[in-house]
Design an enzyme around this catalytic site. Structure first.
Site, PDB file in Angstrom:
ATOM      1  N   ASP A  55       1.034  -1.404   0.220  1.00 37.78           N
ATOM      2  CA  ASP A  55      -0.350   0.323   0.205  1.00 37.78           C
ATOM      3  C   ASP A  55       0.705   1.253  -0.027  1.00 37.78           C
ATOM      4  O   ASP A  55       2.102   0.988  -0.117  1.00 37.78           O
ATOM      5  CB  ASP A  55      -0.666  -0.021   1.052  1.00 37.78           C
ATOM      6  CG  ASP A  55      -2.257   0.553   1.214  1.00 37.78           C
ATOM      7  OD1 ASP A  55      -2.109   1.711  -0.123  1.00 37.78           O
ATOM      8  OD2 ASP A  55      -2.828   0.688   2.365  1.00 37.78           O
ATOM      9  N   ASP A  84     -10.605   2.727  -3.018  1.00 37.91           N
ATOM     10  CA  ASP A  84     -11.688   1.832  -1.105  1.00 37.91           C
ATOM     11  C   ASP A  84     -12.957   1.703  -1.152  1.00 37.91           C
ATOM     12  O   ASP A  84     -14.216   2.523  -0.651  1.00 37.91           O
ATOM     13  CB  ASP A  84     -10.750   2.692  -0.959  1.00 37.91           C
ATOM     14  CG  ASP A  84      -9.547   2.336  -0.140  1.00 37.91           C
ATOM     15  OD1 ASP A  84      -8.801   1.446  -0.029  1.00 37.91           O
ATOM     16  OD2 ASP A  84      -8.866   3.432   0.523  1.00 37.91           O
TER      17      ASP A  84
HETATM   18  C1  DGJ Z   1      -5.977   1.901   1.961  1.00 38.77           C
HETATM   19  C2  DGJ Z   1      -6.297   0.704   1.121  1.00 38.77           C
HETATM   20  O1  DGJ Z   1      -6.688   1.064  -0.196  1.00 38.77           O
HETATM   21  C3  DGJ Z   1      -6.617   0.127   1.774  1.00 38.77           C
HETATM   22  O2  DGJ Z   1      -7.577  -1.225   1.677  1.00 38.77           O
HETATM   23  C4  DGJ Z   1      -5.988  -0.237   3.385  1.00 38.77           C
HETATM   24  O3  DGJ Z   1      -5.713  -1.166   2.874  1.00 38.77           O
HETATM   25  C5  DGJ Z   1      -6.086   0.702   4.212  1.00 38.77           C
HETATM   26  N1  DGJ Z   1      -5.203   2.026   3.089  1.00 38.77           N
HETATM   27  C6  DGJ Z   1      -5.622   0.136   5.067  1.00 38.77           C
HETATM   28  O4  DGJ Z   1      -4.647   1.352   5.998  1.00 38.77           O
END
Ligand code: DGJ
Length: 737
Positions: free
Chosen positions: A474, A544
């Site tokens: 990430d 997300d």
């Molecule tokens: C952003 C990601 O897109 C989410 O899926 C998740 O992993 C969060 N970060 C965790 O902090």
């Protein structure tokens, strides 16, 4: 096939359906001649209009600047007479910026030469044209590379710059490609967005002047994707001209279309020139990223399919590319930071019982990370939440027959972390200036090897201690105060690109040392959904936002240039955490199957009715995932379309298909976005099938057998469904006598 016509000094790059032609014009200027439907190699000099005023310099030297300002060029440079946007810019030790690249020689060879440290296309069937250009006063040499593949209509361009002079030169602009299209009737299709609303489609007519999308955020970004298409007003999904451009790169980029005084369109793509500098010492090289350029006469659909196939065949290297991906469950939306071992074990047990194959532990497992306020940089399991570390959990998960996956955010550092306390200079920053926090974190200076090593040593310790089959990499903030402790003042602007090279170096190490791990990259949802990432990760978390209705648009936009098999797509709970909307569990699954399928919810909290659907969804996904991965995508509907019936103002329906290469199987997904009272059934006309084949399919319990021609002209009928966001999936199988 690449042909050189000596009499016309022209290079013809012919793919199966397209031709791209350039020529050496007067005095070694390199001109763009043609890009469009395939033409047998022939003299196309007329298209250059060299016999029209202002004439070439050898006939009219007093108007050289006019020649330079009007001729279509392959790789324009600045401050010598071409006042349109230039592709290449330098600054000498004397502070001078003019440049004048002229043709020296060419070489045509099979295979290709790859840019160093950058993701790039790979594989069989490549042929490359390399043209050497030079700026005599500085000794700067520019190598222009054009690669085509036997199985693709794409043209891949990049440049390498070498300093053959005696003094260092600052490069302040090195675009990967520039092309002067002889057409002024373009509309520009680009993808804009924001967090949880990525890749929204925008289509606007070009006006005179410059229209640009870009990123100066250090990553490709949520806000604009590194892609645009230039299309004519009449171009549709399946017909008309579409010129598509993308960059195999994950940092600052720029794409620009300029409609010029003579009604031609200069399209350009490359590293963002703003705040870019690279010092090139004598003898040194600089490689630009590769740009992928696609022409299709079959509209946006044809363009997208060319991108998808190229990336599948020639960019995604992971061994997972053509393997069945495990259906995963991710705990992020189930628990966020609030979990302990028992909670995770409970989710894993229920998930395994329902047939889910991979358990992914997301953010919150390390340091003292009860929220996003701390611990990035301290990759040591949190003993409070996970007594005994990760092992008890991985024992449970593997004991249940599932694989285990883990989240990292390797490029980040929290101010509240042991790593920051020990090495505050590891964060990107400018001395004496407060550092802007974003999500309470800073970005590590990945241009520095010791910084990457500090993270790698910790990651490696974790990966060697428990069986990790999958990693989610990430990246949750963008760069501010760009400054590196290691760079001298005149090279500080190198940081942006050096940062990206550092990220690629660590990703390369990860995929090389752990080749079996399935890597999914991510950036606060879909801020790094770019072709550069595909070289390392066969799947990328696309947003997300897991709301099925919003996902229709996000995934539709993403599919313009990225293969659907790369789109991480999950079923989550309702009301959806991003929108508060309720959609049927089955529709959520149908929409998520248009990508790499998984679940992101607390499976222990689902109703029995929802749970009962999961084993069947997994079985179905595995039966169709080969089609999603390797089939050709046909977008039949449009999530932006205002109405089922064009005169209405509310949302209508969306539909898309995947067709196997042999055209013997196809999957159609239909979503009725908004229910409308008293509507008759909806006719959806299919695409991409074999006209003469007979297909079997079943809709609403009734079996049908129809020819491809029937399905592509008459289509299928979907009755008006009860409620919003209702969906159906239909499988078409060619009947063999
Ligand atoms: C952003 C990601 O897109 C989410 O899926 C998740 O992993 C969060 N970060 C965790 O902090």
């Amino acid at each position: 096939m690449i042909t050189y016509i000596e009499s016309a000094r022209q290079f013809h790059l012919n793919t199966a359906h397209t031709s791209y032609v350039l020529a050496v014009a007067d005095e070694g200027y390199l001109a763009h001649v043609y890009w469009g439907p395939k033409l047998e190699p022939q003299d196309l000099t007329d298209l250059l209009r060299l016999d029209e005023p202002p004439f070439v310099p050898s006939a009219n030297n007093r108007e050289r600047a006019s020649f330079l300002d009007t001729t279509p060029f392959e790789y324009p440079c600045g401050f010598t007479g071409d006042y349109r946007e230039h592709a290449f810019g330098i600054e000498t030790t004397g502070g001078f910026r003019a440049c004048d690249l002229r043709y020296v020689r060419f070489r045509i060879f099979s295979g290709k030469q790859d840019p160093e440290g950058l993701p790039h296309t790979v594989g069989e069937g490549a042929e490359t044209l390399m043209i050497t250009m030079t700026d005599a006063p500085t000794g700067i040499t520019v190598l222009l590379y054009y690669t085509i593949y036997r199985d693709s209509d794409a043209v891949i361009r990049r440049v390498a710059v070498r300093n053959d002079g005696e003094k260092p030169v600052l490069l302040n602009r090195v675009l990967s490609a520039s092309v002067d299209l002889d057409d002024d009737r373009f509309e520009m299709i680009s993808l804009y967005g924001s967090w949880a609303r990525e890749r929204q489609l925008d289509r606007q007519p070009l006006r005179h002047g410059k229209q640009r999308i870009d990123s100066l955020r250090g990553e490709s970004s949520h806000q604009y994707s590194p892609f645009f298409a230039l299309v004519n007003p009449q171009t549709t999904e399946e017909s008309g001209n579409a010129y598509g451009f993308t960059l195999i790169y994950s940092g600052n980029f720029m794409l620009q279309a300029e409609l010029t005084q003579h009604c031609q369109t200069r399209a350009q793509i490359g590293i963002q020139p703003e705040d870019f500098v690279w010092e090139l010492r004598p003898g040194a090289y600089f490689d630009s990223p590769e740009a992928v350029m696609v022409y299709s006469a079959e509209g946006l659909g044809g363009m997208s399919r060319t991108f998808h196939k190229l990336f599948y065949n020639h960019l995604i290297r992971s061994k997972w590319r053509d393997q069945e991906r495990p259906v995963l469950i991710n705990n992020w939306e189930a628990t966020y930071f609030n979990f302990d071992l028992a909670k995770l074990q409970g989710i894993a047990q229920e998930a395994a019982r329902l047939g889910i194959e991979l358990f992914v532990l997301d953010d919150g497992w390390f340091g003292r990370r009860d929220s996003d306020n701390c611990s990035l940089g301290d990759w040591i399991p949190d003993q409070r939440k996970l007594p005994g570390g990760l092992k008890p959990l991985t024992d449970t998960v593997t004991g249940l027959g599932m694989k285990f996956g883990l989240w990292f955010e390797p490029e980040m550092i929290s101010p509240d972390s042991d790593l920051f306390r020990a090495h505050p200079d590891y964060a990107i920053q400018i001395p004496g200036r407060p550092l802007t926090q974003s999500r309470a974190q800073y970005v590590l200076d990945y241009s520095r090897e010791e910084v990457r090593e500090a993270v790698w040593a910790q990651m490696q310790a974790v990966l060697d201690s428990v069986p990790v089959s999958y990693i989610k990499w990430d990246m949750n903030r963008q760069i501010t105060e760009p400054g590196s402790a290691m760079l001298p003042p005149h090279r500080q602007k190198e940081l942006w690109h050096r940062y990206v090279l550092g990220v690629y170096a660590l990703m390369e190490r990860l995929v090389t040392e752990y080749p079996d791990i399935l890597l999914e990259t991510c950036s606060g949802g879909g801020a790094r959904f770019d072709a550069g990432m595909l070289y390392y990760s066969p799947q990328i978390w696309s947003s997300d936002n897991t709301d099925a209705r919003e996902r229709l648009r996000i995934q539709y936009g993403a599919s313009m240039f990225m293969p659907p098999s790369a789109m991480g797509a999950h079923v989550s709970v309702c009301p959806n955490h991003a929108t508060g909307r309720d959609t049927p569990f089955e529709t959520r699954a149908h929409v998520a199957m248009n990508g790499t399928f998984g679940y992101e919810l607390d499976v222990t909290q689902l109703t029995d009715e929802e749970k009962a659907q999961i084993p069947e969804q997994i079985r179905r996904y595995h039966s169709i995932s080969g089609l999603v991965r390797e089939g050709a995508l046909y977008r039949l509907g449009d999530p932006y379309r205002l109405s089922a019936c064009a005169a209405q103002t509310h949302s209508g329906w969306d539909a898309w298909m995947y067709v196997s290469e042999q055209k013997d199987r196809a999957l159609l997904t239909y979503v009725q976005i908004t229910a409308e009272a008293n509507m008759r059934s909806r006719r959806v006309v299919l695409s991409g099938l074999d006209e003469n084949a007979v297909y079997h399919y079943n809709i609403d319990g009734t079996d049908y057998q129809k020819t491809g021609a029937y399905l592509m002209h008459c289509g299928v009928l979907f009755r008006n469904l009860w409620g919003d966001m209702q969906s159906e999936q239909v499988l078409f199988t060619a009947v063999t006598e």
